[in-house]
Write an enzyme that holds these catalytic residues in place. Structure first.
Site, PDB file in Angstrom:
ATOM      1  N   HIS A 184      -6.037   1.927  -2.314  1.00 19.91           N
ATOM      2  CA  HIS A 184      -5.211   1.090  -3.193  1.00 19.91           C
ATOM      3  C   HIS A 184      -4.413   0.086  -2.381  1.00 19.91           C
ATOM      4  O   HIS A 184      -3.955   0.366  -1.267  1.00 19.91           O
ATOM      5  CB  HIS A 184      -4.277   1.944  -4.054  1.00 19.91           C
ATOM      6  CG  HIS A 184      -3.313   2.810  -3.290  1.00 19.91           C
ATOM      7  ND1 HIS A 184      -2.048   2.392  -2.945  1.00 19.91           N
ATOM      8  CD2 HIS A 184      -3.420   4.078  -2.811  1.00 19.91           C
ATOM      9  CE1 HIS A 184      -1.416   3.363  -2.304  1.00 19.91           C
ATOM     10  NE2 HIS A 184      -2.231   4.398  -2.193  1.00 19.91           N
ATOM     11  N   GLU A 238      -5.912   8.098   1.720  1.00 21.59           N
ATOM     12  CA  GLU A 238      -4.530   8.559   1.573  1.00 21.59           C
ATOM     13  C   GLU A 238      -4.035   9.193   2.875  1.00 21.59           C
ATOM     14  O   GLU A 238      -4.817   9.802   3.612  1.00 21.59           O
ATOM     15  CB  GLU A 238      -4.420   9.577   0.435  1.00 21.59           C
ATOM     16  CG  GLU A 238      -4.601   8.997  -0.951  1.00 21.59           C
ATOM     17  CD  GLU A 238      -3.457   8.089  -1.375  1.00 21.59           C
ATOM     18  OE1 GLU A 238      -2.396   8.108  -0.715  1.00 21.59           O
ATOM     19  OE2 GLU A 238      -3.617   7.355  -2.364  1.00 21.59           O
ATOM     20  N   GLU A 294      -2.530   2.622  -8.141  1.00 22.28           N
ATOM     21  CA  GLU A 294      -2.487   4.026  -7.748  1.00 22.28           C
ATOM     22  C   GLU A 294      -1.067   4.558  -7.759  1.00 22.28           C
ATOM     23  O   GLU A 294      -0.829   5.707  -8.119  1.00 22.28           O
ATOM     24  CB  GLU A 294      -3.102   4.213  -6.359  1.00 22.28           C
ATOM     25  CG  GLU A 294      -3.469   5.665  -6.026  1.00 22.28           C
ATOM     26  CD  GLU A 294      -2.315   6.486  -5.458  1.00 22.28           C
ATOM     27  OE1 GLU A 294      -2.412   7.731  -5.452  1.00 22.28           O
ATOM     28  OE2 GLU A 294      -1.297   5.890  -5.021  1.00 22.28           O
ATOM     29  N   GLU A 295      -0.127   3.711  -7.383  1.00 20.08           N
ATOM     30  CA  GLU A 295       1.274   4.134  -7.329  1.00 20.08           C
ATOM     31  C   GLU A 295       1.958   4.046  -8.688  1.00 20.08           C
ATOM     32  O   GLU A 295       3.079   4.523  -8.846  1.00 20.08           O
ATOM     33  CB  GLU A 295       2.046   3.276  -6.319  1.00 20.08           C
ATOM     34  CG  GLU A 295       1.528   3.342  -4.889  1.00 20.08           C
ATOM     35  CD  GLU A 295       1.777   4.683  -4.222  1.00 20.08           C
ATOM     36  OE1 GLU A 295       2.218   5.628  -4.908  1.00 20.08           O
ATOM     37  OE2 GLU A 295       1.521   4.789  -3.015  1.00 20.08           O
ATOM     38  N   ASP A 323      -1.702  -1.494  -3.877  1.00 21.31           N
ATOM     39  CA  ASP A 323      -0.322  -1.502  -4.359  1.00 21.31           C
ATOM     40  C   ASP A 323       0.545  -0.554  -3.540  1.00 21.31           C
ATOM     41  O   ASP A 323       0.055   0.412  -2.941  1.00 21.31           O
ATOM     42  CB  ASP A 323      -0.254  -1.154  -5.847  1.00 21.31           C
ATOM     43  CG  ASP A 323      -0.810   0.224  -6.170  1.00 21.31           C
ATOM     44  OD1 ASP A 323      -1.819   0.621  -5.554  1.00 21.31           O
ATOM     45  OD2 ASP A 323      -0.255   0.909  -7.053  1.00 21.31           O
TER      46      ASP A 323
END
EC number: 3.5.1.18
Length: 377
Positions: free
Chosen positions: A68, A164, A135-136, A70
């Site tokens: 991601h 991650e 994602e966040e 973001d």
């Protein structure tokens, strides 16, 4: 001395204020480099979220890097030692919002693929990227929507590395080969509002709920297994009353959450909760939110490739864990994919002064490239 390709791309990504669900042009940077490698790019915009799917090759197996662009908000800027969107290196650490979670990983992925394709232009299988800007945030229009699109056209990911931040002390010391599921219940217990001096003509829902909540909190839901701890039950929020000291409330709202292993299913947990609530003769309403199902990759080519890649770079095999919260890996795993999370040290994620070791980024790039060598060379 000039920046390495990994560090240069990481800095470019980190300089963009992509606070969720904004992408702020990060994906354009990645796409430009992937197009030069012969990737076919498909941009998927769902409401306020930007995603892209990039693929090189049309053969099996399909290997995917997922991540991601973001980041979470910075918090109080006065607590940062540097500007969070001006990547700065101090004593070998790269400081910026998203350095560890997870723009550093994105840079490592792209550069690893560049190197691999240069050495193996006619590699086996296919390589793809699944990148989101959601994602966040609420994770509604991101990876899960892309996965739905892929499944609708029967384009199934065989193996996936999610970038991650899985590591604890140094990069690659821990990889996540699974995650627990997350199930939230929103419970409203109903009573009869009244004056505290006249409880006989009222019904206090807080008092009524307490025995049931106590039983829920002390129930052993399962015993876990070799990969997962036992399922846990927690009450993070509870709200009832008017704020006055002389009013018995008419309702109490309770939010509870399960983090559950592969030993329990959603249906089993929901059924047992209802049985306990009914046993205590409560009048209630209950709504459920399935945040994610558990997944586990305990065998397979991907796990072997990742463990061997980390061992090659670190001269030490990683520890396999399923601890922590949820990730977008849960959506990809529902395709039947093998999913592993491998990324930087997570000690500073979501904190002020988020940072990542610059040398770790180079090692992570090597690890990702070695995974590709093990699977597709």
């Amino acid at each position: 001395m000039s920046d390495t390709p990994t560090l240069a791309l990481a800095k470019d990504l980190l300089s963009r204020q992509s606070i969720t669900p904004e992408d702020a042009g990060c994906q354009e940077l990645m796409i430009k480099q992937l197009e030069a490698l012969g990737f076919t790019i498909e941009i998927m915009v769902f409401e306020d979220t930007t995603n892209f799917w990039a693929r090189r090759g049309n053969k099996a197996p399909l290997f995917t890097f997922a991540g991601h662009t973001d980041v979470v908000p910075t918090g109080d800027l006065t607590h940062w030692n540097t500007n969070p969107f001006e990547p700065t290196i101090i004593d070998g650490m790269l400081y910026a919002r998203g350095a560890a979670d997870m723009k550093g990983s994105l840079a490592c992925m792209v550069v690893a693929v560049e190197r691999f394709v240069a050495e193996h232009p006619n590699h086996k299988g296919s390589i793809s990227f699944l990148i989101t800007s959601d994602e966040e945030g609420p994770f509604i229009n991101g990876t899960t929507r892309v996965v739905d699109t892929l499944q609708e056209r029967n384009e199934i990911i065989d193996m996936c590395i999610v970038g991650e931040p899985s590591s604890t002390a140094h990069v690659g010391d821990v990889v996540k080969n699974g995650r627990r599921g997350s199930l939230t219940g929103n419970l409203t217990v109903k009573g009869i509002q009244g004056h505290v001096a006249y409880p006989h003509i009222a019904r206090n829902p807080i008092h009524q709920a307490m025995p049931a909540l106590s039983e829920l909190a002390t129930t052993v839901w399962d015993n876990g297994n070799d990969y997962f701890p036992p399922t846990s039950f927690q009450i993070p929020n509870m709200n009832g009353g008017t704020g006055a000291s002389n009013v018995i409330p008419g309702t109490v709202d309770i939010m509870f959450n399960f983090r559950f292993s592969t030993e329990s299913t959603v249906d089993e947990l929901q059924q047992r909760v209802v049985e306990i609530l009914d046993k205590h003769d409560l009048e209630y309403e209950l709504d459920w939110i399935i945040n994610g199902l558990p997944f586990l990759t305990d065998t397979g080519d991907l796990l072997t490739a990742v463990v061997n890649a980390v061992d090659t770079v670190n001269q030490q095999k990683p520890q396999l864990l399923t601890t922590g919260g949820t990730s977008d890996g849960r959506f990809i795993a529902q395709m039947g994919s093998q999913v592993i999370e491998l990324g930087p040290v997570n000690a500073t994620i979501h904190k002020v002064n988020e940072c990542v070791n610059v040398e770790d980024l180079e090692k992570l790039t090597d690890m990702y490239q070695e995974v590709l060598n093990n699977l597709l060379a």
